[in-house]
Scaffold this active site. Structure first.
Site, PDB file in Angstrom:
ATOM      1  N   SER A  95     -28.763   6.460  21.223  1.00  0.00           N
ATOM      2  CA  SER A  95     -28.471   5.557  20.104  1.00  0.00           C
ATOM      3  C   SER A  95     -29.061   6.180  18.845  1.00  0.00           C
ATOM      4  O   SER A  95     -30.282   6.169  18.660  1.00  0.00           O
ATOM      5  CB  SER A  95     -29.085   4.174  20.345  1.00  0.00           C
ATOM      6  OG  SER A  95     -28.496   3.568  21.468  1.00  0.00           O
ATOM      7  N   LYS A 170     -22.998   0.294  18.271  1.00  0.00           N
ATOM      8  CA  LYS A 170     -24.324   0.108  18.875  1.00  0.00           C
ATOM      9  C   LYS A 170     -25.318  -0.453  17.861  1.00  0.00           C
ATOM     10  O   LYS A 170     -26.127  -1.328  18.185  1.00  0.00           O
ATOM     11  CB  LYS A 170     -24.842   1.428  19.442  1.00  0.00           C
ATOM     12  CG  LYS A 170     -26.248   1.331  20.058  1.00  0.00           C
ATOM     13  CD  LYS A 170     -26.319   0.304  21.180  1.00  0.00           C
ATOM     14  CE  LYS A 170     -27.751   0.074  21.673  1.00  0.00           C
ATOM     15  NZ  LYS A 170     -28.293   1.209  22.419  1.00  0.00           N
ATOM     16  N   LYS A 238     -36.534   1.553  15.962  1.00  0.00           N
ATOM     17  CA  LYS A 238     -35.756   2.731  15.566  1.00  0.00           C
ATOM     18  C   LYS A 238     -34.319   2.350  15.270  1.00  0.00           C
ATOM     19  O   LYS A 238     -33.735   2.780  14.255  1.00  0.00           O
ATOM     20  CB  LYS A 238     -35.824   3.781  16.686  1.00  0.00           C
ATOM     21  CG  LYS A 238     -35.032   5.050  16.440  1.00  0.00           C
ATOM     22  CD  LYS A 238     -33.664   5.043  17.090  1.00  0.00           C
ATOM     23  CE  LYS A 238     -33.736   4.980  18.594  1.00  0.00           C
ATOM     24  NZ  LYS A 238     -32.399   5.056  19.226  1.00  0.00           N
TER      25      LYS A 238
END
Length: 294
Positions: A95, A170, A238
């Site tokens: 990701s 995502k 993140k």
């Protein structure tokens, strides 16, 4: 197929195992720690670096934590690009930044290889059960080539669009999950401090419009105080950084994403970087000076 798999962490290890179980040949990078026994016993070829993995494979899958990790694995001194040949396929299931993804794909295309970004959702449980949601970006031809591999690792597999669109999906997923965790945290802390049994409240809400996977899985973690990952807070941070950085580039405001990121930061300040992201409830508890564990 001859598959190279780079990144044997919490998610990558079971994903690679499913590919072996489906009959594919696997090449992996030697780790500082011992490789998973099931992969070694299953006949995985152990390589010294990503270049050797690429040389031994027709399809190379990466599953690493962040954008710089993908860049290093692909383009470092002994990176994947040094073992690529025309016609090979690179699949990044990490990701990472959608903009960087498009840049990486362009460089891979110059070498005559295809690129698919295919980040996943479903966590460790989904990885173990081969039930991941997989969001894919790439050409229709590259996606079709990768699909049999995705079917060995996941259930809900969607070709979203061109390269980078899987990563966009995502990031959107992570916004929704983070805000849902925050909402469930507030609701349970409210219910408990008001004198209701949070476990019974959760049970009641599961039958209504407030029901969600977060309420089903993560609310139970909050109530039982089981914050072993799972999906670590530092990794969700993140992903929200990717969302907020992309929003700035697009001229968008994501106010609730920003506030939820701050709540994750409050957890990190309590030593919770490695907690499961359901541990965000502890930040709400701190603000209310009340714990579900009381």
């Amino acid at each position: 197929m001859n598959i190279g798999f780079i990144g044997l962490g919490i998610m990558g290890r079971p994903m690679a195992g499913h590919l072996l179980a489906a009959g594919h040949r696997l090449a992996v990078v030697k780790h500082r720690s011992d490789l998973p026994a099931e992969l070694v016993e299953g006949g995985a070829l152990v390589c010294a670096n990503p270049r050797e993995v690429a040389e031994a494979s027709d399809v190379i899958i990466t599953m690493v934590p962040d954008t710089p990790d993908v860049e290093r694995v692909l383009f470092g001194a002994d990176g994947v690009v040094h073992g690529l040949a025309v016609g090979k396929l690179v699949i990044d299931m990490s990701s990472i930044d959608p903009i960087a993804t498009r840049e990486f794909a362009s460089l891979i295309a110059e070498l005559g290889a295809d690129y698919v970004d295919a980040p996943v959702s479903g966590g460790e449980v989904g990885a173990r059960n081969a039930a991941l949601t997989i969001m894919c970006g790439g050409t229709p031809e590259a996606f079709a080539r990768a699909l049999p591999l995705f079917e060995a690792m996941g259930k809900n597999i969607t070709h979203v669009g061109g390269v980078g669109d899987g990563q966009v999906a995502k990031v959107a997923n992570q916004i929704i999950v983070a805000l849902n965790i925050e909402a469930v945290s507030e609701a349970l802390v409210f219910a408990a401090k008001a004198g209701a049994d949070p476990a019974r409240v959760r049970e009641a809400l599961l039958g209504g419009f407030a029901s969600s996977r977060v309420l089903e899985v993560h609310a139970e973690r909050m109530i039982k105080r089981t914050f072993d990952p799972g999906f670590r807070i530092e990794l969700h941070q993140k992903d929200l950084n990717l969302a907020l950085g992309s929003a700035r580039a697009l001229g968008l405001s994501l106010p609730n994403t920003a506030s939820t990121q701050q709540l994750f930061s409050a957890c990190v300040a309590q030593g919770g970087a490695g907690w499961d992201h359901s541990g965000l409830v502890k930040a709400i508890e701190t603000l209310g000076q009340f714990s579900l564990g009381e």
